[in-house]
Enzyme design. Structure first.
Site, short mmCIF file in Angstrom:
data_model
loop_
_atom_site.label_atom_id
_atom_site.label_comp_id
_atom_site.label_asym_id
_atom_site.label_seq_id
_atom_site.Cartn_x
_atom_site.Cartn_y
_atom_site.Cartn_z
N ASP A 65 31.05 44.18 25.03
CA ASP A 65 32.02 45.20 25.45
C ASP A 65 31.37 46.59 25.37
O ASP A 65 32.00 47.56 24.93
CB ASP A 65 33.32 45.14 24.64
CG ASP A 65 34.45 45.94 25.30
OD1 ASP A 65 34.22 46.53 26.38
OD2 ASP A 65 35.55 46.00 24.73
N HIS A 88 30.63 41.01 29.37
CA HIS A 88 31.57 42.15 29.31
C HIS A 88 30.85 43.45 28.97
O HIS A 88 30.55 43.73 27.81
CB HIS A 88 32.64 41.85 28.25
CG HIS A 88 33.80 42.81 28.25
ND1 HIS A 88 35.06 42.44 27.89
CD2 HIS A 88 33.88 44.11 28.57
CE1 HIS A 88 35.89 43.47 28.00
NE2 HIS A 88 35.18 44.50 28.40
N ASN A 128 36.29 49.54 35.89
CA ASN A 128 36.94 50.84 35.67
C ASN A 128 35.98 52.01 35.84
O ASN A 128 35.79 52.83 34.96
CB ASN A 128 37.65 50.89 34.31
CG ASN A 128 36.74 50.56 33.14
OD1 ASN A 128 35.66 49.98 33.31
ND2 ASN A 128 37.15 50.93 31.95
ZN LIG Z 1 39.21 45.67 27.41
#
Ligand SMILES: [Zn+2]
Length: 428
Positions: free
Chosen positions: A309, A64, A98
């Site tokens: 992340d 991620h 994104n």
């Molecule tokens: Zn997220």
């Protein structure tokens, strides 16, 4: 024949169960032999890498991350992100869709992979969008994206608020052999919240985000996972209730996996007490109780994966009042050292930690190579467990500096990263 011999390191591979001082012979980018130090692996023509006193593990995989290319190259590019990954010990990373434009079609996937091929050599596995434009209205073209090279789909950054669309996403993705990664957030409950809901938010005068903003969506997605019998991966688990729900669902045999990030087991909401926007993330940093639940989830296998992340933002998005600042912190260059603290604290064995940062992500992504086996590509990480250092974001390869860990004294870091037999980072 191009040969490299990694000599005398402690080879630890959760996949094969190997744990001992061994040599690894690499030929033409692949693992040719793994054996004891005094074994037959001796070839004067080999390039020798002395790994004595170090740990040699299968290459770390970060499931991620956010690379900001295309669209926000001032925050990160595929190239700078790959360099940061290599420095963090990662041989492969997944990047979320994104970007701008959104990775919801073949041309954006192609573009990212082309850029990755020109970068340092770290493998990049793009994640495609669940819905077109991440708008949550209609599904993206999974077949097209799959053939272009995406390994999973996610609207990460946005939740899929429409349960029917999420159901269809799970069914459709299953048909293409794609994993669905869910960003669990109920936007109505998040509302204008800037941090975890509770006494600290009240004291700081900030609007709060309740744990339920995460857990209601975890519950919904578990129900949809059960309905569709499709694999589902829950991203960035932060809340006690989520850990409990995932634990119960796994006990019932669902095809469910989950990840958390180092900030959720290293920090609590206290980190935002001085309005430090570098600690502003989504989901928000929570309480001691949630952090303890994340520890327990990691310990008992409820949480399969540690992922960074990694979410780069520039000072333009971060040097603002807390409410207005962007969510996200960078993590690829601190993920391993922060995770090694779990071993030092006795919460995880070294083997379990490496499983959560390498072989578990490889299994979840259904990569065609897992662990240090003969014939597998030579993707590996050499770690110096004793190396002490102070985190200095100014030395990071990432283009962004948004880390709350600046100045932290940490122990243990990657000193060599190898992908397909090629050294992409060497700091021995
Ligand atoms: Zn997220």
């Amino acid at each position: 024949m191009k040969q490299t011999l990694i000599k005398g390191g402690r080879v630890l591979d959760p996949e094969t169960g190997i744990d001992g001082v061994m040599d690894i012979l690499i030929e033409n980018g692949k693992i040719a032999e793994i054996g004891n130090e005094k074994s037959k692996i001796q070839n004067p023509k080999s390039k020798i890498i002395d790994a004595s006193g170090k740990l040699v593990t299968p290459g770390l995989i970060d499931i991620h991350t956010h690379l900001r290319e295309p669209g926000h190259e001032y925050k990160e590019t595929v190239e700078s992100g790959c360099l940061a990954a290599a420095h963090g010990g990662f041989t492969a990373i997944c990047c979320m869709p994104n970007t701008e434009p959104v990775n919801d079609n073949q041309s954006v996937t192609d573009y990212i992979l082309r850029k990755a091929n020109m970068a340092v050599g770290v493998r990049v596995y793009p994640v495609g969008a669940i819905s077109q434009g991440l708008r949550g209205e209609s599904l993206a073209e999974y077949g097209e994206m799959k053939s272009a090279g995406v390994v999973a789909v996610s609207d990460d950054g946005n939740p899929v608020m429409n349960a029917q669309l999420m159901r269809r996403a799970l069914e459709y993705a299953k048909g293409f052999g794609l994993l669905v990664i869910s960003h669990c957030e109920d936007r109505n409950l998040t509302a204008n919240g800037a941090m975890n809901e509770g006494a600290t938010a009240t004291r700081l005068g900030l609007a709060g985000i309740p744990n339920a903003a995460e857990t209601v969506m975890v519950a919904r997605d578990i129900a949809l996972c059960e309905l569709t019998d499709a694999p589902l991966h829950i991203a960035h688990v932060s809340a006690e209730g989520s850990v409990r729900l995932i634990r119960d669902a796994k006990a019932r045999g669902l095809q469910l996996t989950a990840e958390t990030a180092p900030h959720y087991f290293s920090l609590t909401e206290e980190a935002v007490m001085n309005y430090d926007t570098n600690a502003k993330v989504y989901p928000p940093l929570r309480t001691d109780r949630d952090r303890d639940a994340v520890w327990q989830g990691l310990r008992d296998g409820t949480i399969d994966v540690i992922a960074s992340d990694h979410a780069p933002h520039s000072s333009v998005e971060k040097d603002l009042e807390f409410d207005a600042a962007a969510n996200g912190l960078i993590g690829m260059e601190t993920s391993l050292p922060l995770s090694l603290k779990l071993v030092e604290m006795g919460l995880l064995s070294l083997k379990d930690l490496i499983a959560k940062m390498s072989t578990n992500p490889a299994r979840i992504l259904e990569l065609d190579y897992v662990g240090l086996k003969r014939g597998n590509p030579a993707d590996l990480t050499i770690i110096d467990l004793e190396k002490k250092f102070t985190v200095d974001a100014n030395t990071f390869c990432s283009k962004s500096r948004n880390t709350p860990f600046n100045g932290w004294e940490l122990k243990g870091k990657a000193v060599l990263t190898m992908v397909r037999g090629k050294i992409v980072f060497d700091d021995r």
